[in-house]
Structures are given as structure tokens and as C-alpha cells.
Design a protein around this motif. Structure first.
Motif, PDB file in Angstrom:
ATOM      1  N   LEU A  20       0.835  -1.200   0.000  1.00 11.70           N
ATOM      2  CA  LEU A  20       0.000   0.000   0.000  1.00 11.70           C
ATOM      3  C   LEU A  20       0.869   1.248   0.000  1.00 11.70           C
ATOM      4  CD1 LEU A  20      -2.705  -0.941   2.657  1.00 11.70           C
ATOM      5  CD2 LEU A  20      -2.934  -0.985   0.190  1.00 11.70           C
ATOM      6  N   THR A  21       0.341   2.322  -0.512  1.00 10.42           N
ATOM      7  CA  THR A  21       1.077   3.581  -0.544  1.00 10.42           C
ATOM      8  C   THR A  21       0.501   4.586   0.453  1.00 10.42           C
ATOM      9  OG1 THR A  21      -0.301   4.371  -2.352  1.00 10.42           O
ATOM     10  CG2 THR A  21       1.768   3.293  -2.941  1.00 10.42           C
ATOM     11  N   GLU A  22      -0.238   4.103   1.446  1.00 12.47           N
ATOM     12  CA  GLU A  22      -0.821   4.985   2.447  1.00 12.47           C
ATOM     13  C   GLU A  22       0.290   5.717   3.200  1.00 12.47           C
ATOM     14  OE1 GLU A  22      -3.593   4.712   6.448  1.00 12.47           O
ATOM     15  OE2 GLU A  22      -3.057   2.909   5.381  1.00 12.47           O
ATOM     16  N   HIS A  23       0.165   7.016   3.309  1.00 15.83           N
ATOM     17  CA  HIS A  23       1.134   7.815   4.064  1.00 15.83           C
ATOM     18  C   HIS A  23       0.524   9.172   4.344  1.00 15.83           C
ATOM     19  CE1 HIS A  23       2.023   9.935   0.322  1.00 15.83           C
ATOM     20  NE2 HIS A  23       2.136   8.756  -0.246  1.00 15.83           N
ATOM     21  N   ASP A  24       1.229   9.957   5.137  1.00 18.14           N
ATOM     22  CA  ASP A  24       0.715  11.293   5.436  1.00 18.14           C
ATOM     23  C   ASP A  24       0.931  12.220   4.244  1.00 18.14           C
ATOM     24  OD1 ASP A  24       3.442  12.583   7.501  1.00 18.14           O
ATOM     25  OD2 ASP A  24       3.410  11.773   5.491  1.00 18.14           O
ATOM     26  N   THR A  25       0.435  13.441   4.330  1.00 23.22           N
ATOM     27  CA  THR A  25       0.468  14.358   3.182  1.00 23.22           C
ATOM     28  C   THR A  25       1.884  14.723   2.771  1.00 23.22           C
ATOM     29  OG1 THR A  25       0.205  16.222   4.696  1.00 23.22           O
ATOM     30  CG2 THR A  25      -1.792  15.331   3.698  1.00 23.22           C
ATOM     31  N   ALA A  26       2.848  14.634   3.672  1.00 31.11           N
ATOM     32  CA  ALA A  26       4.226  14.963   3.317  1.00 31.11           C
ATOM     33  C   ALA A  26       4.949  13.775   2.707  1.00 31.11           C
ATOM     34  CB  ALA A  26       4.978  15.462   4.548  1.00 31.11           C
ATOM     35  N   GLY A  27       4.332  12.609   2.724  1.00 32.67           N
ATOM     36  CA  GLY A  27       4.960  11.430   2.153  1.00 32.67           C
ATOM     37  C   GLY A  27       6.112  10.907   2.976  1.00 32.67           C
ATOM     38  N   LEU A  28       6.041  11.055   4.274  1.00 29.73           N
ATOM     39  CA  LEU A  28       7.142  10.667   5.141  1.00 29.73           C
ATOM     40  C   LEU A  28       7.027   9.206   5.558  1.00 29.73           C
ATOM     41  CD1 LEU A  28       7.218  13.901   7.301  1.00 29.73           C
ATOM     42  CD2 LEU A  28       8.674  13.324   5.383  1.00 29.73           C
ATOM     43  N   THR A  29       7.285   8.333   4.612  1.00 27.04           N
ATOM     44  CA  THR A  29       7.220   6.905   4.912  1.00 27.04           C
ATOM     45  C   THR A  29       8.606   6.394   5.255  1.00 27.04           C
ATOM     46  OG1 THR A  29       7.477   6.319   2.595  1.00 27.04           O
ATOM     47  CG2 THR A  29       5.229   6.483   3.433  1.00 27.04           C
ATOM     48  N   GLY A  30       8.628   5.315   6.006  1.00 29.14           N
ATOM     49  CA  GLY A  30       9.893   4.714   6.396  1.00 29.14           C
ATOM     50  C   GLY A  30       9.635   3.357   7.000  1.00 29.14           C
ATOM     51  N   TRP A  31      10.473   2.973   7.956  1.00 29.09           N
ATOM     52  CA  TRP A  31      10.395   1.652   8.569  1.00 29.09           C
ATOM     53  C   TRP A  31      10.519   1.786  10.072  1.00 29.09           C
ATOM     54  CZ3 TRP A  31       9.576  -2.638   5.549  1.00 29.09           C
ATOM     55  CH2 TRP A  31       9.715  -2.441   4.168  1.00 29.09           C
ATOM     56  N   VAL A  32       9.733   1.001  10.810  1.00 24.52           N
ATOM     57  CA  VAL A  32       9.832   0.958  12.268  1.00 24.52           C
ATOM     58  C   VAL A  32      10.316  -0.432  12.672  1.00 24.52           C
ATOM     59  CG1 VAL A  32       7.415   0.328  12.691  1.00 24.52           C
ATOM     60  CG2 VAL A  32       8.690   1.547  14.440  1.00 24.52           C
ATOM     61  N   HIS A  33      11.293  -0.454  13.558  1.00 24.23           N
ATOM     62  CA  HIS A  33      11.876  -1.703  14.042  1.00 24.23           C
ATOM     63  C   HIS A  33      11.136  -2.148  15.295  1.00 24.23           C
ATOM     64  CE1 HIS A  33      15.267  -4.233  15.734  1.00 24.23           C
ATOM     65  NE2 HIS A  33      15.235  -4.631  14.475  1.00 24.23           N
ATOM     66  N   GLN A  64      12.499  -7.871  11.484  1.00 24.22           N
ATOM     67  CA  GLN A  64      11.792  -7.186  12.546  1.00 24.22           C
ATOM     68  C   GLN A  64      11.287  -5.806  12.127  1.00 24.22           C
ATOM     69  OE1 GLN A  64      15.054  -8.320  13.092  1.00 24.22           O
ATOM     70  NE2 GLN A  64      14.515 -10.218  14.064  1.00 24.22           N
ATOM     71  N   TRP A  65      11.305  -5.512  10.854  1.00 23.60           N
ATOM     72  CA  TRP A  65      10.904  -4.202  10.349  1.00 23.60           C
ATOM     73  C   TRP A  65       9.474  -4.228   9.825  1.00 23.60           C
ATOM     74  CZ3 TRP A  65      14.027  -0.146  11.113  1.00 23.60           C
ATOM     75  CH2 TRP A  65      15.382  -0.379  11.329  1.00 23.60           C
ATOM     76  N   LYS A  66       8.752  -3.124  10.027  1.00 24.61           N
ATOM     77  CA  LYS A  66       7.415  -2.940   9.450  1.00 24.61           C
ATOM     78  C   LYS A  66       7.382  -1.595   8.755  1.00 24.61           C
ATOM     79  CE  LYS A  66       5.032  -5.569  12.979  1.00 24.61           C
ATOM     80  NZ  LYS A  66       4.195  -5.508  14.152  1.00 24.61           N
ATOM     81  N   LYS A  67       6.770  -1.571   7.567  1.00 25.92           N
ATOM     82  CA  LYS A  67       6.606  -0.324   6.826  1.00 25.92           C
ATOM     83  C   LYS A  67       5.735   0.608   7.664  1.00 25.92           C
ATOM     84  CE  LYS A  67       7.105   1.739   2.778  1.00 25.92           C
ATOM     85  NZ  LYS A  67       8.363   2.248   2.333  1.00 25.92           N
ATOM     86  N   ALA A  68       6.075   1.883   7.715  1.00 26.24           N
ATOM     87  CA  ALA A  68       5.351   2.825   8.569  1.00 26.24           C
ATOM     88  C   ALA A  68       5.442   4.236   8.007  1.00 26.24           C
ATOM     89  CB  ALA A  68       5.911   2.780   9.978  1.00 26.24           C
TER      90      ALA A  68
END
Length: 74
Positions: A20-33, A64-68
Motif C-alpha cells: 500500500l502507498t498509504e502515508h501522510d500528506t508529506a509522504g514521510l514513509t519509512g520503517w519501524v523496528h 523485525q521491520w514494518k513499513k510505517a
């Protein structure tokens, strides 16, 4: 002088389906460990720098990473 941006709280929201490409309006996607560390990175990181620095090398690697993405806390 106070930087107001530094005083904002953020919330890290995991994306259940990495396709999915869900993200906030600034597009600040990354990964949470699993340890709670968040990084801005396009691809899944190879290891967690926080865990690696703390000597938790068995926790530091992939799996152990999840897209966030981040969102301003309300």
C-alpha cells in the motif's frame, strides 16, 4: 528563539500491507523496528542502528521491520 517544529509530537503508524502507498500528506514513509526505532528509508534496512549500537546484534537484522509513516499527534 524557539523552533516550534521541534515541539511537535509525532505518532508512528504501521502500514499492515507494505504494497500500500498509504502515508501522510508529506509522504514521510519509512520503517519501524521492533525496538521502536524509526528510519526514513525507501527499502527495508539491513539492520537497526539503535540495536547494533546497543550491542543487541541478534535483534539488529532484517525480519523485525514494518513499513510505517509518521503523523502529527493530535
Amino acid at each position: 528563539m524557539t523552533n516550534l517544529a521541534m515541539n511537535k509530537r509525532i505518532r508512528v503508524v504501521t502500514i499492515d500491507d507494505p504494497a500500500l502507498t498509504e502515508h501522510d500528506t508529506a509522504g514521510l514513509t519509512g520503517w519501524v523496528h521492533d525496538c521502536g526505532a524509526f528510519v526514513f528509508w525507501l527499502a527495508q534496512p539491513e539492520r537497526c542502528g539503535v540495536c547494533w549500537s546497543a550491542g543487541h546484534t541478534r535483534w539488529a537484522f532484517n525480519g523485525q521491520w514494518k513499513k510505517a509513516y509518521i503523523r502529527e499527534a493530535s
